[in-house]
Design a protein around this motif. Structure first.
Motif, PDB file in Angstrom:
ATOM      1  N   ALA A  51       0.845  -1.193   0.000  1.00  0.00           N
ATOM      2  CA  ALA A  51       0.000   0.000   0.000  1.00  0.00           C
ATOM      3  C   ALA A  51       0.879   1.241   0.000  1.00  0.00           C
ATOM      4  O   ALA A  51       1.682   1.443   0.914  1.00  0.00           O
ATOM      5  N   THR A  53       0.704   5.065   0.422  1.00  0.00           N
ATOM      6  CA  THR A  53      -0.169   6.132   0.903  1.00  0.00           C
ATOM      7  C   THR A  53       0.368   7.477   0.424  1.00  0.00           C
ATOM      8  O   THR A  53       1.528   7.820   0.675  1.00  0.00           O
ATOM      9  N   GLN A  56      -3.420  11.996  -1.884  1.00  0.00           N
ATOM     10  CA  GLN A  56      -4.670  11.800  -2.638  1.00  0.00           C
ATOM     11  C   GLN A  56      -5.397  10.508  -2.266  1.00  0.00           C
ATOM     12  O   GLN A  56      -6.532  10.292  -2.713  1.00  0.00           O
ATOM     13  N   GLY A  57      -4.763   9.624  -1.501  1.00  0.00           N
ATOM     14  CA  GLY A  57      -5.396   8.349  -1.140  1.00  0.00           C
ATOM     15  C   GLY A  57      -4.369   7.230  -1.048  1.00  0.00           C
ATOM     16  O   GLY A  57      -3.206   7.468  -0.732  1.00  0.00           O
ATOM     17  N   VAL A  58      -4.810   6.026  -1.362  1.00  0.00           N
ATOM     18  CA  VAL A  58      -3.943   4.846  -1.249  1.00  0.00           C
ATOM     19  C   VAL A  58      -3.954   4.083  -2.574  1.00  0.00           C
ATOM     20  O   VAL A  58      -5.019   3.836  -3.148  1.00  0.00           O
ATOM     21  N   VAL A  59      -2.764   3.731  -3.022  1.00  0.00           N
ATOM     22  CA  VAL A  59      -2.603   2.894  -4.210  1.00  0.00           C
ATOM     23  C   VAL A  59      -2.033   1.558  -3.736  1.00  0.00           C
ATOM     24  O   VAL A  59      -0.969   1.521  -3.114  1.00  0.00           O
ATOM     25  N   THR A  60      -2.753   0.473  -3.994  1.00  0.00           N
ATOM     26  CA  THR A  60      -2.280  -0.853  -3.581  1.00  0.00           C
ATOM     27  C   THR A  60      -1.728  -1.598  -4.780  1.00  0.00           C
ATOM     28  O   THR A  60      -2.418  -1.793  -5.782  1.00  0.00           O
ATOM     29  N   SER A 182      -5.706  -1.874  -6.492  1.00  0.00           N
ATOM     30  CA  SER A 182      -6.746  -0.893  -6.189  1.00  0.00           C
ATOM     31  C   SER A 182      -6.106   0.482  -6.144  1.00  0.00           C
ATOM     32  O   SER A 182      -4.902   0.611  -5.882  1.00  0.00           O
ATOM     33  N   GLY A 183      -6.911   1.498  -6.440  1.00  0.00           N
ATOM     34  CA  GLY A 183      -6.413   2.867  -6.384  1.00  0.00           C
ATOM     35  C   GLY A 183      -6.003   3.449  -7.722  1.00  0.00           C
ATOM     36  O   GLY A 183      -5.300   4.468  -7.756  1.00  0.00           O
ATOM     37  N   ASP A 185      -7.831   5.111  -9.553  1.00  0.00           N
ATOM     38  CA  ASP A 185      -8.396   6.464  -9.572  1.00  0.00           C
ATOM     39  C   ASP A 185      -7.424   7.453  -8.934  1.00  0.00           C
ATOM     40  O   ASP A 185      -7.301   8.602  -9.386  1.00  0.00           O
ATOM     41  N   VAL A 186      -6.694   7.003  -7.904  1.00  0.00           N
ATOM     42  CA  VAL A 186      -5.687   7.859  -7.264  1.00  0.00           C
ATOM     43  C   VAL A 186      -4.526   8.090  -8.224  1.00  0.00           C
ATOM     44  O   VAL A 186      -4.020   9.212  -8.355  1.00  0.00           O
ATOM     45  N   GLN A 228     -12.517  -3.362  -5.740  1.00  0.00           N
ATOM     46  CA  GLN A 228     -12.013  -2.031  -5.422  1.00  0.00           C
ATOM     47  C   GLN A 228     -11.057  -1.552  -6.478  1.00  0.00           C
ATOM     48  O   GLN A 228     -10.416  -2.316  -7.165  1.00  0.00           O
TER      49      GLN A 228
END
Length: 228
Positions: A51, A53, A56-60, A182-183, A185-186, A228
């Motif tokens: 992950a 962080t 803007q959020g979290v990218v996994t 996931s992420g 969108d980030v 997700q």
């Protein structure tokens, strides 16, 4: 010019993936490519999740330790030693022929946090293609990759190794080693941030973010919930 700037200058070759110039070589000596192997037969992959962080959020990321073991292990060394904390996303490459396509590039800017280069693991051996969402290592010569990595916003087959390539240029491609679980969108939010009209040199000009996006932390994590 510090190690990070030298590395970023070298990585300008991504605008023309198979055009190399000796003048852009890094200080670290490339690691000799491993002996060529056959592309693995389709099989379930075993992933290690990381992950990232950011504000803007979290990218996994899902890193494929079965098909790209060397590259995955290299990335996890940075994660486990917390050397990826404070790394930045700094480049948003938008392809000239289609600005909706491109890649996001990030890496370790602090030279003291850089580890020795990892042996080149071309995707002609791993079988991992450079498609949208793929995570791959940036490099200059094969075996020079350290901690700069790419996240693709679109399919980029020009980064794939030529069939039968033994890990040497021209045609060695780049070392894909996972994908965004996931992420995305980030990722796209960061990629869409304003770019500087003056930062960067040569083909990199116009591709550098106006403001770096810091990776606050990079930690191993569990697989994200499906969907997700």
């Amino acid at each position: 010019m510090g190690p990070g700037m030298r590395l970023r200058a070298a990585l300008a070759l991504l605008a023309a993936p198979l055009a190399f110039s000796p003048s852009l070589a890094q200080n670290a000596a490339p690691v000799a490519p491993a002996a060529p192997q056959a592309v693995p037969a389709p099989a379930p992959a075993e992933y290690v999740y990381v992950a990232l962080t950011v504000p803007q959020g979290v990218v996994t990321l899902a890193l494929d330790k079965i098909h790209a073991p060397l590259t995955t292990a290299n990335f996890l060394k940075y994660v486990d030693a917390r050397k990826m904390d404070g790394a930045v996303f700094y480049r948003a490459m938008h392809l000239d022929h289609d600005p909706a396509q491109g890649l996001l590039q990030g890496g370790v800017r602090n030279g003291a946090n850089l580890l020795p280069p990892v042996a080149h693991e071309p995707n002609s051996r791993s079988g991992i293609k450079h498609v949208a969402g793929t995570v791959s290592m940036a490099r200059f010569a094969p075996g020079s990759a350290q901690a700069d990595f790419l996240i693709l916003l679109s399919d980029m087959p020009s980064l794939d190794a030529r069939p039968g390539d033994d890990g040497t240029d021209p045609g060695a491609g780049f070392a894909a080693f996972g994908h965004v679980a996931s992420g995305m969108d980030v990722v796209r939010t960061i990629w869409s941030l304003p770019r500087s009209a003056t930062k960067g040199e040569g083909v990199m000009k116009g591709q550098i973010l106006e403001q770096d996006v810091k990776i606050i932390s990079a930690r191993r994590t569990k697989a994200p919930p499906a969907g997700q």
